[in-house]
Enzyme design. Structure first.
Site, mmCIF file in Angstrom:
data_model
loop_
_atom_site.group_PDB
_atom_site.id
_atom_site.type_symbol
_atom_site.label_atom_id
_atom_site.label_comp_id
_atom_site.label_asym_id
_atom_site.label_seq_id
_atom_site.Cartn_x
_atom_site.Cartn_y
_atom_site.Cartn_z
ATOM 1 N N ILE B 463 41.057 34.493 47.181
ATOM 2 C CA ILE B 463 40.267 33.587 46.336
ATOM 3 C C ILE B 463 41.171 32.542 45.687
ATOM 4 C CG2 ILE B 463 38.448 35.275 45.976
ATOM 5 C CD1 ILE B 463 39.632 35.876 43.221
ATOM 6 N N GLY B 464 42.277 32.271 46.375
ATOM 7 C CA GLY B 464 43.219 31.292 45.840
ATOM 8 C C GLY B 464 44.444 31.958 45.262
ATOM 9 N N GLU B 686 45.517 39.289 36.234
ATOM 10 C CA GLU B 686 44.889 39.140 34.919
ATOM 11 C C GLU B 686 45.845 39.357 33.748
ATOM 12 O OE1 GLU B 686 40.448 40.718 35.978
ATOM 13 O OE2 GLU B 686 42.089 42.107 36.173
#
Lengths: 322, 724
Positions: B463-464, B686
């Site tokens: 997702i990148g 994250e």
């Protein structure tokens, strides 16, 4: 998007009463995609020869199609009207400035989210429908000159600097005329859908700047992030000093009203005075006397006061710049 | 052949450190980078099969109620108004579709129908002008106006916090608010659906394909094996593409009905309405410590919101139980049922806002206790997880704080409000970084060919984040190939099912399965070479055992394939797994306007093995940038009357842009975590967010003495606290 006809103008005569003018299109296209504006006909003036900056008297004539980025980078503008260059560079993004034109910048519509959202009542979109912004999320709305019919702000930075520079708008059409910047935009009153003095069939062809104002020029824009955000408040200031006193000043404010805001009384009040925080605060109080908040945007009153003080401290040499 | 591993025991072998190729960990550019920057990587909305029709979602204009009647759409091919259409997006890892029945409106902006036309413009026009008749209900939209639910399994208490607060030498008891936040991925959600008989292919921007397939099949009432989902390129997810959304279901229904492929791409405004938001939070933090700054009490009492009957609630306190020591602890978790758009996982759900607020509270405790904020944290790092007594798989918080303090120049931090440069007040702040670590079952197939080329296949997504590259690096390292000799194929449910991208678990989970597949291939080669797999060296296309070296073509006479299958096991529970770090920020606050400019930031992170130093660093830069956003700029505003999202584009929803993001420094602490799987690598995506905003907010306080507890810290929140 509603279907529309498209005509590429070859002369100003192609501008007709029924057609909506498009130049850079940076705002109009968005509005059409959302069907906030639904013109039947577009006339594209971007091919006309209105893209020059040339001397006019002791001042300058800026063609209505001069791109924002070209205007900001023009050496004469940078030298003689730095507040204009700074205001332009404080607005939008590089990509938008490359497309946006001088005339279009003045005619851009408010970014009030209730105006953009067709689910919401908006007197600008649909006169008489009411204003959903009142009682809604008002953080970015007007504190000066607003009415319960409309609390939107004008989003332009450029126009704020033009107002401080006493620019004049050249309007062409059936009755060519010149309109002072101060008179060009209208406050909402009970007719917020009427935003300028332009009549159907009229077109802005140029902005005329008077002779360079000199002095210290500042454009100070306070916003929620460092770039690509509309002003919470902004101040364009042109200040001249003589023997430690303010000899001349012009102040215009953005992000606070449906038009770039100016208060001549406050400028007179400052003239002839020695700079001080108290003086600046008193001037701010004069300007803010008619101000009122609409909920969340109440803070703009204090923010405008503080920003004006900071700008004047800077322009009068009181502040050490870091 | 499948090699299966359940992570039941720690693995101290660190096999990857004994491989010879030397490509793993290298700061390689993204393999698919040139495709992306030249526009050749086709994202979902860029796929245009022959005969494509365009669908545009119609959205509810009331906060709640019932759709009574939908009018005609002149100029459109069809108005799809089907009971299978979903009311909101699926949550990550759901195995069933979300609640169907679009006629029951639960929030303003809910998708209620789809208008399909031959052009996007025509469909948009028809959708914008469709007449819909409703019966509207009055519903609560403000979390503070309803009695909140208190899910029993989300409350916990040890000891007596009230008493600890009463008896403590120093305490903090404050309430913070964070607004709803948007994932704001660059690629708007889009899906293209195409039927071939009863076989459906959906191309969409999605993060977790195998569960997305299950959700879609359930929503559409078809069998899994009749559905193939493709997402080879995804332009950012940040949680918003964990589960299927309205556009994919509607596209599939419309394509079936019209007998031609249908594309549904959301506008940016629709993304703000329909993608999960992070819930706003109200967080009361109570901290107690003794005269020496040893903590005795920790309370974290939160209120979040979501739609009625939804499972997800922002896990704000996720890291609170295990970050700091204290004998008396209490966690309260309340959920207000309101009719704002659906809340779900957004960028580090839980810690992004929970750690940020908690670390602000720690700064306040340090101040009242007269202890340096770094020292306060150091004094309160537990030896084992509090309450449970479980050991940490690793805990590098102390090292991250010490190394960070040194690198950042923390000793130069001045007294609050004392550092002035012209109009600007300068301050420094620190915060801990912590995020739970997860591993998710994953499979991958690897094929090695005699010509020295290998192919990796899995339905994992990139997702990148750099997944293509790190999986390629893993295979190249294990099989002794240059990175150019490995092809990585992702984002296709025809490949073995992987963890997907979410919760920072993608790299370790999916990477672990690639590792296992390669290990199996190595075993087969070792058998040919007549050696133990552990004695086999593979490098530059040559297999070596002892003093025998043979090119691959001499070792295998055809393609050799193996599947790796990794599952979490006992170490998931036997130890507390987390990633750790520290955040440091220096900010300038304008003494007149309250504008905050971040001048520099440092993040020190321990995440186990780093698989690619460049993509890992990029992940952290993105996380820290989002930390700036949480602290300073990001807020989804809800209308107080109907709850609708007012800030619905990227000009109004302020992600920090270049001018807001100064020089960010990322420093990795070398680490191998034995408990987390065969790579000894943990989640990283994250960690960079968790606590970063607190460093900024704490720096604001150090600069100007203003505590902003109502985020984000925009100028209006600061000027009232500044000198007139």
């Amino acid at each position: 998007m509603k279907k529309f006809t498209y005509h590429r103008a070859t002369s100003l005569d192609d501008v007709s009463v029924g057609a909506t003018i498009i130049a850079g299109g940076t705002n109009l296209l968005d509005l059409m995609k959302h069907e906030v504006m639904t013109p039947d006909a577009l006339v594209d003036i971007s091919g006309l020869e209105l893209n020059r900056i040339e001397p006019e008297g002791n001042g300058l004539r800026i063609g209505a199609l001069v791109r924002n980025s070209d205007l900001a980078a023009d050496p004469v503008i940078r030298r003689d009207y730095p507040v204009l260059s700074r205001a332009l560079l404080a607005g939008a993004s590089g990509q938008l400035r490359n497309m946006a034109t001088t005339g279009g910048n003045l005619l851009q519509r408010t970014r009030c989210p209730y105006f953009y959202d067709r689910r919401m009542a908006c007197n600008k979109r649909e006169p008489g429908a009411g204003c959903a912004a009142v009682g809604g999320v008002t953080r970015n709305h007007a504190i000066l000159g607003a009415t319960s019919d409309c609390i939107a702000t004008h989003p332009s930075d450029m126009a704020v600097a033009l107002l401080a520079l006493d620019a004049v708008v050249q309007v062409d059409g059936p009755n060519p005329r010149q309109v002072a910047m101060a008179d060009f935009h209208l406050l909402p009153g009970t007719t917020p859908h009427i935003e300028t003095v332009l009549q159907p069939g009229e077109v802005i062809t140029a902005i005329i700047l008077p002779a360079p104002a000199g002095g210290q020029q500042r454009y100070r824009k306070v916003r929620d992030r460092a770039s690509y955000a509309f002003a919470l408040v902004s101040v364009a200031a042109v200040v001249e000093m003589e023997s430690g006193r303010i000899s001349k000043t012009a102040l215009a404010f953005g992000g606070v009203a449906a038009k770039p805001w100016r208060n001549i009384e406050a400028e007179w009040f400052l003239t002839g005075q020695a700079p001080s925080d108290t003086l600046f605060a008193d001037a701010a109080n004069l300007i803010l006397r008619p101000a009122r908040g609409w909920g969340e945007n109440e803070f703009k009153i204090n923010l405008l006061r503080r920003t004006l003080i900071a700008t004047l401290r800077d322009a009068t040499g009181m502040e050490d710049r870091a | 052949m499948t090699r299966h591993l359940k992570v039941d025991a720690p693995d101290y072998d660190n096999r990857l450190d004994h491989m010879a190729q030397g490509v793993l960990g290298q700061p390689l550019n993204r393999l698919e980078g040139p495709l992306k920057v030249t526009g050749r990587a086709a994202y979902a909305a860029e796929v245009r099969p022959d005969g494509l029709a365009y669908g545009v979602l119609v959205q509810a204009t009331i906060p709640a109620g019932k759709v009574l009647e939908i009018g005609d759409a002149p100029g459109a091919l069809a108005v799809i108004h089907d009971p299978r259409m979903i009311r909101y997006a699926a949550q990550g890892m759901d195995q069933k579709g979300p609640k169907p029945g679009p006629d029951a409106v639960e929030y303003m902006g809910q998708a209620i129908a789809l208008v399909v036309a031959d052009s996007f413009e025509a469909a948009t026009h028809a959708a914008q002008n469709l007449s819909v008749r409703y019966a509207a209900n009055d519903v609560p939209v403000d979390p503070n106006t309803v009695e909140a639910e208190m899910p029993r399994d989300k409350q916990s208490a040890t000891g007596d916090l009230d008493q600890a607060m009463d008896h403590a030498t120093f305490t903090v008891d404050q309430i913070w608010h964070t607004p709803s936040q948007a994932a704001a991925a660059m690629e708007p959600h889009a899906a293209v659906a195409e039927w071939d008989g009863d076989q459906l292919t959906i191309r969409a921007g999605l993060q977790m394909l195998s569960s997305n397939r299950a959700q879609l099949a359930d929503a559409l009432g078809i069998k899994h094996d009749k559905l193939r989902v493709l997402a080879p390129y995804v332009g950012g997810g940040f949680g918003s593409k964990l589960g299927i959304n309205a556009e994919a279901v509607a596209a599939a229904i419309a394509a079936k009905q019209l007998g031609r492929p249908v594309k549904v791409a959301m506008t940016r405004q629709q993304v703000f309405d329909l993608a999960h938001r992070r819930s706003e939070t109200q967080q009361r933090v109570r901290l107690a410590c003794d005269a020496d700054g040893h903590m005795t009490g920790i309370g974290h009492d939160v209120l979040v919101s979501n739609l009625p009957e939804t499972k997800f609630s922002e896990p704000v306190t996720q890291a609170t139980p295990f970050t700091y020591e204290a004998a008396h602890r209490e966690i309260v978790h309340a959920v207000a049922r309101v009719h704002r758009s659906c809340a779900g996982s957004v960028r580090a759900p839980g810690e992004a806002v929970g750690v940020t607020v908690f670390e602000c509270a720690m700064d306040e405790l340090a101040e009242v206790a007269g202890v340096d904020p770094v020292e306060l944290r150091l004094r309160n790092i537990p030896d084992n997880e509090p309450v449970t007594g479980r050991p940490y798989s690793s805990n590098k918080l102390a090292e991250a704080l010490r190394v960070g303090a040194e690198r950042f120049g923390w000793s130069k931090r001045a007294a609050t409000g004392s550092r002035v440069q012209g109009e600007w007040l300068i301050g420094m702040g620190v915060a801990a970084a912590v995020r739970v670590n997860m591993l998710i079952e994953s499979r991958a197939k690897v094929t090695l060919r005699p010509d020295g080329r290998a192919v990796v296949e899995t339905d994992m997504t990139d997702i990148g984040t750099g997944t293509y590259t790190i999986l390629g690096q893993l295979a190249a390292e294990m099989l002794g190939l240059s990175i150019d000799c490995v092809e990585v194929r992702l984002g296709d449910t025809a490949f073995p099912p992987a963890a997907g991208s979410g919760g920072s678990f993608g790299a370790a989970s999916s990477g672990g399965s690639v590792y296992l597949a390669c290990e199996q291939i190595r075993r087969q080669i070792a058998a040919v070479m007549d050696c133990n797999e552990t004695d086999l060296t593979m490098q530059d296309g040559v297999a070596r055992a002892g003093n025998v070296s043979r090119p691959l073509a001499d070792v295998i006479d055809g393609p050799v394939s193996a599947e790796g299958h990794l599952e979490p096991g006992k170490t998931e529970k036997s130890v507390r797994q987390a990633t750790w770090g520290s955040h440091w920020a220096e900010v300038a606050v304008n003494r007149w306007t309250g504008e905050v400019r971040v001048r520099r930031m440092l993040g020190v992170f321990a995440c186990g093995r780093v698989l690619n130093e460049k993509t890992a660093r990029s992940q952290c830069l993105g996380g820290m940038t989002f930390g700036i956003g949480i602290a300073l700029t990001e807020a989804m505003e809800h209308d107080p009357r109907d709850g609708h999202t007012v800030s619905r584009d990227l000009a109004e929803y302020h992600i920090p842009c270049h001018a807001d993001v100064p020089s960010l420094e990322v420093h990795f602490l070398p680490e191998r975590d034995a408990y987390v799987g065969p790579l000894q690598a943990k989640g990283l995506g994250e960690l960079g967010i968790c606590g970063a905003g607190a460093a900024v907010l704490n720096a604001i306080y150090n600069a100007c003495g203003v505590r902003v507890r109502d985020l984000p810290a925009t100028p209006d929140k600061i000027i009232d606290g500044l000198d007139p």
